[in-house]
Design a protein around this motif. Structure first.
Motif, short mmCIF file in Angstrom:
data_model
loop_
_atom_site.label_atom_id
_atom_site.label_comp_id
_atom_site.label_asym_id
_atom_site.label_seq_id
_atom_site.Cartn_x
_atom_site.Cartn_y
_atom_site.Cartn_z
N THR B 43 46.69 11.34 42.45
CA THR B 43 47.51 11.53 41.55
C THR B 43 48.06 13.12 41.88
OG1 THR B 43 46.34 12.14 39.72
CG2 THR B 43 47.11 9.81 40.02
N VAL B 44 47.25 13.88 42.39
CA VAL B 44 47.69 15.31 42.38
C VAL B 44 47.96 15.65 43.98
CG1 VAL B 44 46.58 16.16 40.64
CG2 VAL B 44 45.23 16.03 42.69
N ILE B 45 48.24 14.69 44.72
CA ILE B 45 48.70 15.25 46.25
C ILE B 45 50.29 15.76 45.86
CG2 ILE B 45 49.64 13.95 48.21
CD1 ILE B 45 47.36 12.13 48.05
N ARG B 46 50.16 16.84 46.61
CA ARG B 46 51.54 17.58 46.43
C ARG B 46 52.41 17.41 47.75
NH1 ARG B 46 50.42 22.64 43.49
NH2 ARG B 46 49.73 21.97 41.36
N ALA B 47 53.65 17.56 47.61
CA ALA B 47 54.65 17.50 49.04
C ALA B 47 54.87 18.96 49.36
CB ALA B 47 55.92 16.93 48.38
N ASP B 48 53.52 19.97 49.43
CA ASP B 48 53.80 20.83 50.14
C ASP B 48 53.94 20.85 51.69
OD1 ASP B 48 51.33 20.09 50.51
OD2 ASP B 48 50.54 21.64 49.09
N HIS B 49 53.60 22.15 52.28
CA HIS B 49 53.78 22.24 53.85
C HIS B 49 52.69 21.24 54.43
CE1 HIS B 49 56.88 25.05 53.75
NE2 HIS B 49 56.10 26.00 52.68
N PRO B 50 53.04 20.52 55.50
CA PRO B 50 52.01 19.56 55.88
C PRO B 50 51.00 20.46 56.74
CG PRO B 50 54.20 19.26 57.12
CD PRO B 50 54.34 20.39 55.90
N LEU B 51 49.92 19.96 57.06
CA LEU B 51 48.73 20.66 57.52
C LEU B 51 49.14 20.56 58.96
CD1 LEU B 51 45.75 21.72 57.46
CD2 LEU B 51 45.10 19.62 57.33
N LEU B 52 49.13 21.56 59.84
CA LEU B 52 49.41 21.47 61.18
C LEU B 52 48.13 21.37 61.84
CD1 LEU B 52 52.00 24.34 61.75
CD2 LEU B 52 52.63 21.70 61.60
N LEU B 53 48.04 20.07 62.64
CA LEU B 53 46.77 19.67 63.10
C LEU B 53 46.80 19.44 64.59
CD1 LEU B 53 43.96 19.29 61.76
CD2 LEU B 53 44.40 17.01 61.44
N GLY B 54 46.29 19.98 65.75
CA GLY B 54 46.29 19.49 67.00
C GLY B 54 47.50 19.26 67.68
#
Lengths: 213, 514
Positions: B43-54
């Motif tokens: 319920t607290v997942i935020r629409a912030d910047h995506p995590l850049l991963l590989g």
């Protein structure tokens, strides 16, 4: 296309044939390990060292799951196509893949990846379609998924590291599931071959997996 | 909080819940605590910047938050219903593992990575649900699931490689290849939802899977596959749409057949679990229509409708568990007149009916109609419209059976009214051994503390009998909550409509394109 690339492709295709065609489950697991470890190297350009290491480690872990399940099996497996026919299928798939360069199939990756991918798919489809043996099915599913990853590499070029991570995780999860499937089959029936589902047994099986409160 | 943190919590919970599943009380406590922790983190997942991963990205948005919250919230209610009926040790682990996989699949940028994650999640959830305790029928079901999930992943990955969801890749597929890709993706969608003629999987799964694990395997994971494919299709195949007439027609025909024959099969089934399974089969037709449309508007409608689909099927599965537990059978021919014995279950089923069908202006109705109109016209639209009401017709049939004459199984079933256990003695209280009442304040205080302690002990002694004799009303209450949740989603609460219009990361190309 360098000879090294072709050699890696041949190794991957041979590993796929051994994984799906060998009678001894432990040798089949070793063939699978050979295929999964070689697959990340069938790329041009090669992925970053960390991606390569992750792919190889995921391949070893996936093969280990199958190997540990294979140690429980006493009897040799019956390959659906026969060992020679399996190797011949892999060779045919490989040659067709290499020959695709002659008809200019549009792609962004090396011919060796296309060849190895087609070889893997060729040997995996048969066991998936007809086998009742859970070990054979598990190895064939892993070979099929790895073959699809090779085909994807042949079509789009070297994948992003994130796709490589997702592929490695998917292979390990599938191998763990296949291992659990083998253990479950042995514990439920004492063998790895599961017979067809009769209608009556299906009806009686309702709500299994529960215990009284 | 990021999706990665949610996935870590859910995966850790799945591992712990699976490890302690052999111990009934500890397993229940740990399973419920883990689901609640995962729900709180979802319920607290935020629409912030995506995590850049590989070279790619992992991120969340409002829609993913909704999907995961509803999946875990509905799943928790189903777990409660199931726990009040029986002990299904693997169910919490399946729910948590499946939800973690859905979070990763929908949070990853790029279709191939998302499909690989969805395939892994399906395989893991099926294995957790079916591998132990081992039985031949369950092993067969697991073989089917692994075979289906892997082949679906393989077809999807190759199709997405041939026609990527980006025009920036510089590669243009041949029209014939695009046609094959569309048919391949339709096959994947049909298999994951159980469209006719690939419907046997869903029905057999409902036979052997622990019922509390069915929402994730039968509704939420197929919905995740649907979201990935429907998100990819308009971006990848829209340029080829004018040349794909025959293939789209084929998919529409398959969808209409599925809607009609799925409804027919649901009406012919006698076991309530099979009725629900075939409503899932019938609604596979709507998912196929959304794919055939190749239209961003249909995609947005499908993103809203898939939430309604999964929430209503979760509620229906919870209802079947409570129904079977109340009457000790799931056969409709043996449970005539059940409405008189279980009116609360009747109200819940009516609520689910409202959520499934809806009315003009309601999200459930509007999204369904938008999907139908974007893929069909004329008589086909009429046929599809009639078929899309099939789930509602199947529910009406169950209500009709409930309004009939009472059968023996129903007459002997316990009612839904709550009951109180016989009160335990609270002791003699402040009356002394000689019958006098103490007046000293210290003595009174000590007596009061003693009274509270005695009352708590008595309450503790009474809680278990109270729970034992009130399992039926408690189950009915939980099913009512499930129906309420489904109604809220169908009405567009929680911002479903706005969230469905967000593009979603899986539909976007990965950072390197693909």
């Amino acid at each position: 296309m360098t000879p090294l690339l072709v050699a890696a492709g041949v190794l991957a295709a041979f590993g796929a044939a051994v994984a799906t065609g060998a009678r001894d489950p432990r040798i089949a697991s070793l063939g699978l390990a050979g295929m999964l470890v070689t697959t990340p190297f069938v790329a041009d350009p090669l992925p970053q060292p960390l991606s390569l290491a992750f792919g190889a480690a995921a391949g070893i872990l996936a093969a280990f799951f199958l190997f540990s399940a294979a140690r429980r099996l006493a009897e040799p497996l019956e390959p659906p196509l026969g060992a020679l026919a399996t190797i011949a299928s892999a060779a045919a798939g490989f040659v067709v893949g290499l020959g695709a360069s002659a008809v200019s199939v549009p792609r962004g990756g090396p011919d060796a990846a296309l060849a190895a991918g087609l070889a893997a798919v060729a040997v995996a489809v048969g066991p998936i379609a007809v086998t009742r043996d859970v070990f054979r099915l598990g190895t064939a599913l892993i070979v099929l998924l790895d073959g699809a990853l090779l085909l994807m590499e042949a079509l789009t070029g070297t994948p992003d590291p994130l796709v490589g991570i997702a592929a490695g995780v998917a292979l390990v999860v599938l191998a763990a599931a296949a291992g659990a499937l083998v253990r479950g089959a042995v514990s439920a029936t004492g063998a790895t071959a599961i017979q067809d589902d009769p209608l009556a047994a299906r009806a009686a099986a309702s709500r299994s997996g529960t215990a009284p409160r | 909080m990021s999706v990665l943190a949610f996935a870590a919590i859910a995966l850790a919970g799945a591992v712990v819940a699976t490890l302690v599943r052999g111990r009934r009380h500890v397993g229940t406590l740990v399973g419920f605590a883990a689901v609640i922790a995962a729900l709180a983190s979802a319920t607290v997942i935020r629409a912030d910047h995506p995590l850049l991963l590989g070279g790619g990205a992992l991120g969340g948005d409002a829609y993913l938050r909704l999907v995961l919250s509803l999946c875990l919230g509905g799943g928790l209610l189903v777990l409660i219903v199931a726990r009040l009926a029986t002990w299904q040790p693997s169910a919490p682990g399946v729910l948590l593992g499946g939800a973690a996989g859905i979070g990763l699949a929908l949070g990853l940028a790029g279709t191939p990575a998302a499909l690989l994650a969805a395939g892994a999640a399906t395989g893991a959830a099926a294995t957790l649900a079916l591998a132990s305790p081992a039985a031949p029928s369950r092993i067969r079901a697991l073989m089917r699931e692994l075979r289906g999930a892997t082949t679906s992943t393989v077809i999807g990955v190759i199709a997405a490689a041939i026609v990527p969801a980006t025009s920036g890749s510089g590669r243009v597929a041949q029209p014939a290849a695009a046609a094959l890709v569309l048919v391949g993706m339709a096959l994947v969608m049909a298999h994951r939802f159980g469209a006719i003629p690939l419907h046997a999987r869903v029905s057999r799964l409902s036979d052997v899977t622990p019922s509390a694990a069915l929402p994730i395997l039968g509704a939420w994971l197929p919905a995740a596959w649907g979201l990935i494919i429907v998100g990819w299709a308009p971006a990848a195949l829209a340029p080829y749409a004018p040349g794909l007439g025959p293939e789209r027609g084929l998919i529409v025909a398959l969808a209409l057949l599925t809607l009609l024959f799925g409804t027919l099969a649901a009406l012919l089934q006698d076991e309530v679990e099979h009725v629900v399974a075939y409503t899932i089969v019938a609604d596979a037709g709507l998912a196929l229509l959304a794919l055939a449309a190749l239209d961003p508007a249909a995609r947005d409608a499908a993103r809203g409708w898939l939430l309604v689909f999964a929430a209503t099927r979760t509620a229906l599965i919870g209802w079947t568990i409570a129904f079977r537990a109340a009457f000790e059978t799931g056969r409709l021919c043996d449970t005539g007149g059940w409405l008189r014995r279980a009116p609360a279950l009747g109200v819940a089923l009516a609520g689910i009916l409202v959520a499934v069908v809806g009315w003009p202006g309601l999200l459930a109705w509007d999204t369904r109609l938008a999907m139908l109109q974007s893929a069909t016209a004329g008589p086909a639209l009429l046929l599809g419209y009639a078929g899309s009401l099939g789930t509602g017709v199947a529910i009406c049939r169950m209500l009709w059976v409930g309004a009939g004459r009472s059968s023996a199984a129903v007459a002997g079933a316990p009612g839904e009214l709550p009951r109180l256990p016989a009160p335990s003695s609270l002791g003699t209280g402040s009356v002394g051994p000689d019958g006098t009442v103490p007046t000293d304040r210290v003595v009174i205080a000590r007596e009061s503390v003693g009274k509270v302690r005695l009352w708590l002990e008595a309450a503790g002694r009474n809680a278990r009998p109270a729970l034992e004799i009130n399992r039926v009303p408690l189950r009915a209450f939980a099913v009512l909550m499930l129906a309420g949740l489904a109604c809220l989603v169908a009405a567009g609460a929680f911002g479903v409509e706005a969230a469905a219009r967000l593009p979603g990361l899986a539909a976007l190309p990965s950072v390197a394109g693909g």
